[in-house]
Scaffold this motif. Structure first.
Motif, PDB file in Angstrom:
ATOM      1  N   VAL A   1       0.853  -1.197   0.000  1.00  0.00           N
ATOM      2  CA  VAL A   1       0.000   0.000   0.000  1.00  0.00           C
ATOM      3  C   VAL A   1       0.887   1.245   0.000  1.00  0.00           C
ATOM      4  O   VAL A   1       0.610   2.216  -0.710  1.00  0.00           O
ATOM      5  N   ALA A   2       1.954   1.214   0.774  1.00  0.00           N
ATOM      6  CA  ALA A   2       2.896   2.332   0.805  1.00  0.00           C
ATOM      7  C   ALA A   2       3.513   2.552  -0.576  1.00  0.00           C
ATOM      8  O   ALA A   2       3.650   3.693  -1.034  1.00  0.00           O
ATOM      9  N   GLU A   3       3.851   1.472  -1.242  1.00  0.00           N
ATOM     10  CA  GLU A   3       4.436   1.568  -2.585  1.00  0.00           C
ATOM     11  C   GLU A   3       3.453   2.195  -3.562  1.00  0.00           C
ATOM     12  O   GLU A   3       3.807   3.051  -4.360  1.00  0.00           O
ATOM     13  N   TYR A   4       2.200   1.787  -3.498  1.00  0.00           N
ATOM     14  CA  TYR A   4       1.178   2.291  -4.423  1.00  0.00           C
ATOM     15  C   TYR A   4       0.827   3.750  -4.146  1.00  0.00           C
ATOM     16  O   TYR A   4       0.748   4.567  -5.056  1.00  0.00           O
ATOM     17  N   THR A   5       0.634   4.097  -2.866  1.00  0.00           N
ATOM     18  CA  THR A   5       0.151   5.434  -2.519  1.00  0.00           C
ATOM     19  C   THR A   5       1.259   6.462  -2.370  1.00  0.00           C
ATOM     20  O   THR A   5       1.017   7.652  -2.521  1.00  0.00           O
ATOM     21  N   GLY A   6       2.458   5.992  -2.029  1.00  0.00           N
ATOM     22  CA  GLY A   6       3.546   6.918  -1.760  1.00  0.00           C
ATOM     23  C   GLY A   6       3.566   7.413  -0.317  1.00  0.00           C
ATOM     24  O   GLY A   6       4.408   8.216   0.060  1.00  0.00           O
ATOM     25  N   TYR A   7       2.618   6.935   0.494  1.00  0.00           N
ATOM     26  CA  TYR A   7       2.599   7.297   1.909  1.00  0.00           C
ATOM     27  C   TYR A   7       3.593   6.426   2.665  1.00  0.00           C
ATOM     28  O   TYR A   7       3.849   5.286   2.301  1.00  0.00           O
ATOM     29  N   SER A   8       4.105   6.977   3.759  1.00  0.00           N
ATOM     30  CA  SER A   8       5.007   6.180   4.592  1.00  0.00           C
ATOM     31  C   SER A   8       4.188   5.125   5.345  1.00  0.00           C
ATOM     32  O   SER A   8       2.975   5.269   5.523  1.00  0.00           O
ATOM     33  N   ILE A   9       4.857   4.096   5.803  1.00  0.00           N
ATOM     34  CA  ILE A   9       4.187   3.042   6.557  1.00  0.00           C
ATOM     35  C   ILE A   9       3.601   3.606   7.849  1.00  0.00           C
ATOM     36  O   ILE A   9       2.495   3.256   8.243  1.00  0.00           O
ATOM     37  N   GLY A  10       4.325   4.517   8.480  1.00  0.00           N
ATOM     38  CA  GLY A  10       3.820   5.151   9.693  1.00  0.00           C
ATOM     39  C   GLY A  10       2.519   5.910   9.449  1.00  0.00           C
ATOM     40  O   GLY A  10       1.575   5.823  10.247  1.00  0.00           O
ATOM     41  N   THR A  11       2.448   6.633   8.348  1.00  0.00           N
ATOM     42  CA  THR A  11       1.224   7.351   7.993  1.00  0.00           C
ATOM     43  C   THR A  11       0.085   6.374   7.766  1.00  0.00           C
ATOM     44  O   THR A  11      -1.047   6.601   8.213  1.00  0.00           O
TER      45      THR A  11
ATOM     46  N   LEU B   1      -3.526   6.092   9.599  1.00  0.00           N
ATOM     47  CA  LEU B   1      -4.802   6.104   8.877  1.00  0.00           C
ATOM     48  C   LEU B   1      -5.665   4.896   9.243  1.00  0.00           C
ATOM     49  O   LEU B   1      -6.884   5.022   9.389  1.00  0.00           O
ATOM     50  N   THR B   2      -5.035   3.735   9.400  1.00  0.00           N
ATOM     51  CA  THR B   2      -5.819   2.547   9.767  1.00  0.00           C
ATOM     52  C   THR B   2      -6.334   2.654  11.196  1.00  0.00           C
ATOM     53  O   THR B   2      -7.464   2.260  11.474  1.00  0.00           O
ATOM     54  N   SER B   3      -5.526   3.205  12.096  1.00  0.00           N
ATOM     55  CA  SER B   3      -5.973   3.312  13.492  1.00  0.00           C
ATOM     56  C   SER B   3      -7.150   4.280  13.629  1.00  0.00           C
ATOM     57  O   SER B   3      -7.941   4.168  14.559  1.00  0.00           O
ATOM     58  N   GLN B   4      -7.267   5.208  12.692  1.00  0.00           N
ATOM     59  CA  GLN B   4      -8.382   6.160  12.706  1.00  0.00           C
ATOM     60  C   GLN B   4      -9.509   5.730  11.754  1.00  0.00           C
ATOM     61  O   GLN B   4     -10.451   6.484  11.539  1.00  0.00           O
ATOM     62  N   ASP B   5      -9.390   4.540  11.192  1.00  0.00           N
ATOM     63  CA  ASP B   5     -10.354   4.016  10.213  1.00  0.00           C
ATOM     64  C   ASP B   5     -10.581   4.972   9.047  1.00  0.00           C
ATOM     65  O   ASP B   5     -11.702   5.123   8.551  1.00  0.00           O
ATOM     66  N   LEU B   6      -9.511   5.580   8.570  1.00  0.00           N
ATOM     67  CA  LEU B   6      -9.600   6.500   7.438  1.00  0.00           C
ATOM     68  C   LEU B   6      -9.230   5.841   6.112  1.00  0.00           C
ATOM     69  O   LEU B   6      -9.318   6.477   5.066  1.00  0.00           O
TER      70      LEU B   6
ATOM     71  N   LYS C   1      -8.107  -6.474   9.569  1.00  0.00           N
ATOM     72  CA  LYS C   1      -7.114  -6.855  10.563  1.00  0.00           C
ATOM     73  C   LYS C   1      -7.437  -8.260  11.050  1.00  0.00           C
ATOM     74  O   LYS C   1      -8.534  -8.521  11.531  1.00  0.00           O
ATOM     75  N   LYS C   2      -6.497  -9.162  10.889  1.00  0.00           N
ATOM     76  CA  LYS C   2      -6.637 -10.549  11.338  1.00  0.00           C
ATOM     77  C   LYS C   2      -5.424 -10.914  12.169  1.00  0.00           C
ATOM     78  O   LYS C   2      -4.283 -10.808  11.708  1.00  0.00           O
ATOM     79  N   ARG C   3      -5.695 -11.330  13.394  1.00  0.00           N
ATOM     80  CA  ARG C   3      -4.623 -11.751  14.311  1.00  0.00           C
ATOM     81  C   ARG C   3      -3.476 -10.745  14.393  1.00  0.00           C
ATOM     82  O   ARG C   3      -2.307 -11.095  14.334  1.00  0.00           O
ATOM     83  N   GLY C   4      -3.847  -9.484  14.462  1.00  0.00           N
ATOM     84  CA  GLY C   4      -2.850  -8.432  14.631  1.00  0.00           C
ATOM     85  C   GLY C   4      -2.140  -7.992  13.359  1.00  0.00           C
ATOM     86  O   GLY C   4      -1.258  -7.145  13.418  1.00  0.00           O
ATOM     87  N   LYS C   5      -2.504  -8.548  12.208  1.00  0.00           N
ATOM     88  CA  LYS C   5      -1.867  -8.166  10.948  1.00  0.00           C
ATOM     89  C   LYS C   5      -2.860  -7.398  10.085  1.00  0.00           C
ATOM     90  O   LYS C   5      -4.046  -7.713  10.055  1.00  0.00           O
ATOM     91  N   LEU C   6      -2.343  -6.402   9.370  1.00  0.00           N
ATOM     92  CA  LEU C   6      -3.183  -5.594   8.488  1.00  0.00           C
ATOM     93  C   LEU C   6      -3.159  -6.143   7.069  1.00  0.00           C
ATOM     94  O   LEU C   6      -2.099  -6.517   6.556  1.00  0.00           O
ATOM     95  N   PHE C   7      -4.331  -6.146   6.445  1.00  0.00           N
ATOM     96  CA  PHE C   7      -4.463  -6.572   5.058  1.00  0.00           C
ATOM     97  C   PHE C   7      -5.334  -5.565   4.325  1.00  0.00           C
ATOM     98  O   PHE C   7      -6.229  -4.948   4.909  1.00  0.00           O
TER      99      PHE C   7
END
Length: 94
Positions: free
Chosen positions: A49-59, A63-68, A73-79
């Motif tokens: 996703v970072a590669e496609y969007t150009g956003y950093s992984i931290g950003t 965004l995911t923590s704010q549901d933006l 999320k499955k077993r602590g991993k993001l998909f």
């Protein structure tokens, strides 16, 4: 600016256009092959996703923590689903 200098500038730009178009085409082809490889996957991890969007992984984590951004999320991993990310990115909701 005189008509003569404008005409000269236009002629100069016109001569450079074929070369410019070639450079643009080469860069578009490079980008499209990388994108097509990226879209071969049905599920993306955060790095893709970072590669496609150009956003950093931290950003992206923010965004995911704010549901933006659409994610799963499955077993602590993001998909992420590529088409959902593409639609979200084109909508420009940020």
């Amino acid at each position: 600016m005189s008509r003569k200098s404008v005409r000269h500038t236009v002629e100069k730009v016109s001569r450079g256009l074929p070369e410019l178009n070639t450079c643009i085409t080469i860069n578009e082809n490079r980008g499209s092959s990388a994108l097509s490889k990226l879209f071969e996957n049905r599920i993306w991890k955060i790095g893709q996703v970072a590669e496609y969007t150009g956003y950093s992984i931290g950003t992206l984590y923010n965004l995911t923590s704010q549901d933006l951004i659409p994610h799963r999320k499955k077993r602590g991993k993001l998909f992420f689903k590529p088409l959902e990310i593409e639609n979200w990115f084109e909508e420009g909701d940020i």
